[in-house]
Design an enzyme around this catalytic site. Structure first.
Site, PDB file in Angstrom:
ATOM      1  N   GLU A 168       0.834  -1.209   0.000  1.00 26.58           N
ATOM      2  CA  GLU A 168       0.000   0.000   0.000  1.00 26.58           C
ATOM      3  C   GLU A 168       0.869   1.259   0.000  1.00 26.58           C
ATOM      4  O   GLU A 168       1.086   1.887   1.044  1.00 26.58           O
ATOM      5  CB  GLU A 168      -0.946   0.004   1.202  1.00 26.58           C
TER       6      GLU A 168
ATOM      7  N   GLU B 273      -6.144  -7.011  -1.621  1.00 27.89           N
ATOM      8  CA  GLU B 273      -6.600  -6.913  -0.219  1.00 27.89           C
ATOM      9  C   GLU B 273      -7.893  -6.125  -0.162  1.00 27.89           C
ATOM     10  O   GLU B 273      -8.035  -5.085  -0.803  1.00 27.89           O
ATOM     11  CB  GLU B 273      -5.535  -6.228   0.642  1.00 27.89           C
TER      12      GLU B 273
END
Length: 462
Positions: free
Chosen positions: A288, A380
């Site tokens: 991320e 995710e």
């Protein structure tokens, strides 16, 4: 039979269909076409076109045909670059089928929409020469599904590749993988053992396990050899059960992946060399990215991907995106920065993450748009808020999963763990026992995900 849901995209611009330009290649001297409808649902269908070159070898070919029905449109296609003008459809080759030798075939496919009747296409030509062959009808809801493999996900699909905007199997057919992500291996290693992975593969019927190896937060940087070994062990355990293994270099804080560039090169050089012969490995090189520009992420990717390719030239690689892998939406941007400046590499996909209670219509709209231009993989997502806590948002989660199913976008849910947070699949203490399947150990989120993941995949093999 799994059914396609109503397609959101319509028209050439919305679906990312391209307008082909340039002079056609030399005409073939003969061709044969087999057209079939694999499945049909209200307002849509999946068509297959197998074209065989009966003449001299051709390169840079184009196949044309006419969709004669009311409002018939090609919405999305694979194994070719598709365009449509009025009722006329053109399919041009992609890199791996650009040349058709004498007797060679190209298997093409597309999802179409229609209103009213759905007659079969007519007037197939290859480089302007009419083709002979068989053309099947439109079928109905009782038609059998496409041929499917009876083995495990890896046995059925084999080595994966990116074709167009899709993740495709060894038959060059678009597929969707559905599975679960581990939590941090430094905290929840007790959750990943033979019993839990047996349950994931056999009871949950998951297609993949994402291995979240944190780099900081007491992770990889504290023991590179130990964490590399843990990851490799989970790759082997997934392989033994016929599941794909998504190796996640879980960078989070700091958010600029370039901070870990040297570590990433060391790690991926090691795991790629060790696992290069396996068909079940996918690499996710930055979890991320946050607080960093797309240019910075792209720079990182273009340095790490060659390290993987040097050892494992065939595996799919997934690149994180700006704003915690939101395609920039969480930073006030959108997918255009990636579309306009893609990573200079092949066989790659782009990560998208969401948490259903926090990320709703504007995020879904971005994915709907971007999916026609970029190969996306939801590596995710959570059913709750972006903190990993709070109440399950069933409505938003269902809307998300329906959209991902419709677009054939693969996903991994956060998390296959018994963390004391509502995003976890198991109630606290579950990993101290041996039951990972019964309703008594599942959280509300776990029960929802197990019910979605365990439905049949129906992977196409023909």
């Amino acid at each position: 039979m799994k059914r396609f849901l109503a397609l959101l995209a319509a028209g050439a611009t919305a679906t990312g269909l391209t307008v082909l330009a340039g002079p056609p290649a030399a005409a073939a001297t003969g061709c044969k076409v087999e057209y079939t409808v694999a499945s049909q649902w209200e307002g849509g269908f999946q068509g297959g076109v197998k074209v065989t070159n009966l003449g001299d070898s051709v390169s840079g070919w184009h196949l044309t045909f006419t969709l004669p029905g009311s409002g018939q449109k090609v919405v999305q296609g694979w194994n070719a670059t598709w365009s449509q003008s009025g009722s006329a459809v053109t399919a041009a080759p992609v890199d791996w089928n650009r040349t058709l030798a004498t007797g060679a075939t190209a298997d093409l496919g597309f999802v179409g929409s229609f209103s009213g009747a759905n007659p079969a296409p007519t007037g197939f030509t290859l480089n302007g020469v009419a083709c002979t062959g068989t053309v099947g009808g439109g079928g109905d809801d009782d038609d059998p599904p496409p041929a499917t493999g009876d083995g495990t996900p890896v046995e059925t699909n084999g080595q994966l590749r990116v074709c167009g905007v899709n993740l495709c199997n060894q038959y060059n057919r678009p597929i969707q993988l559905r599975g679960m992500s581990t939590h941090g291996l430094q905290w929840f290693s007790q959750c990943y053992n033979n019993a839990s992975l047996d349950a994931l593969a056999n009871d949950w019927k998951a297609d993949l396990l994402r291995t979240a190896m944190y780099v900081q937060e007491d992770g990889y940087e504290t023991d590179p050899a130990g964490f590399t070994s843990k990851v490799n062990s989970l790759v082997d355990m997934a392989e033994a059960r016929g599941m794909y293994a998504l190796i996640d270099f879980h960078t989070l804080t700091p958010g600029d992946p370039n901070y870990n560039l040297a570590r990433a090169k060391t790690f991926f050089a090691s795991v790629a060399a060790r696992n290069a012969s396996k068909k079940n490995v996918i690499y996710e090189i930055a979890n991320e990215p946050n607080g960093v520009s797309w240019a910075g992420i792209k720079n990182y990717a273009e340095q790490v991907i060659p390290v993987i390719r040097a050892a494992d030239p065939d595996a799919v690689v997934i690149v994180g995106t700006r704003g915690w892998s939101s395609l920039g939406v969480s930073d006030g941007s959108n997918e255009s920065e990636v579309v306009n400046s893609p990573v200079n590499a092949t066989n790659i996909m782009y990560a998208f993450h969401f948490y259903a209670a926090s990320h709703k219509d504007n995020y879904r709209a971005t994915v709907s748009r971007a999916a026609s231009k970029l190969p996306l993989f939801v590596t995710e997502f959570g059913t709750v808020s972006a903190t990993g806590g709070g109440a399950l948002d069933r409505s938003s989660t269902t809307a998300w999963l329906d959209l991902l199913d419709q677009l054939k976008i693969s996903y991994a849910n956060w998390t296959y763990s018994d963390a004391d947070e509502s995003s976890a699949a198991f109630k606290p203490g579950t990993c101290d026992g041996g039951d990972y399947s019964s309703s008594g150990v599942l959280t509300e989120s776990g029960a929802l995900l197990k019910s979605r993941i365990s439905t049949p995949d129906n992977f196409p093999t023909g």
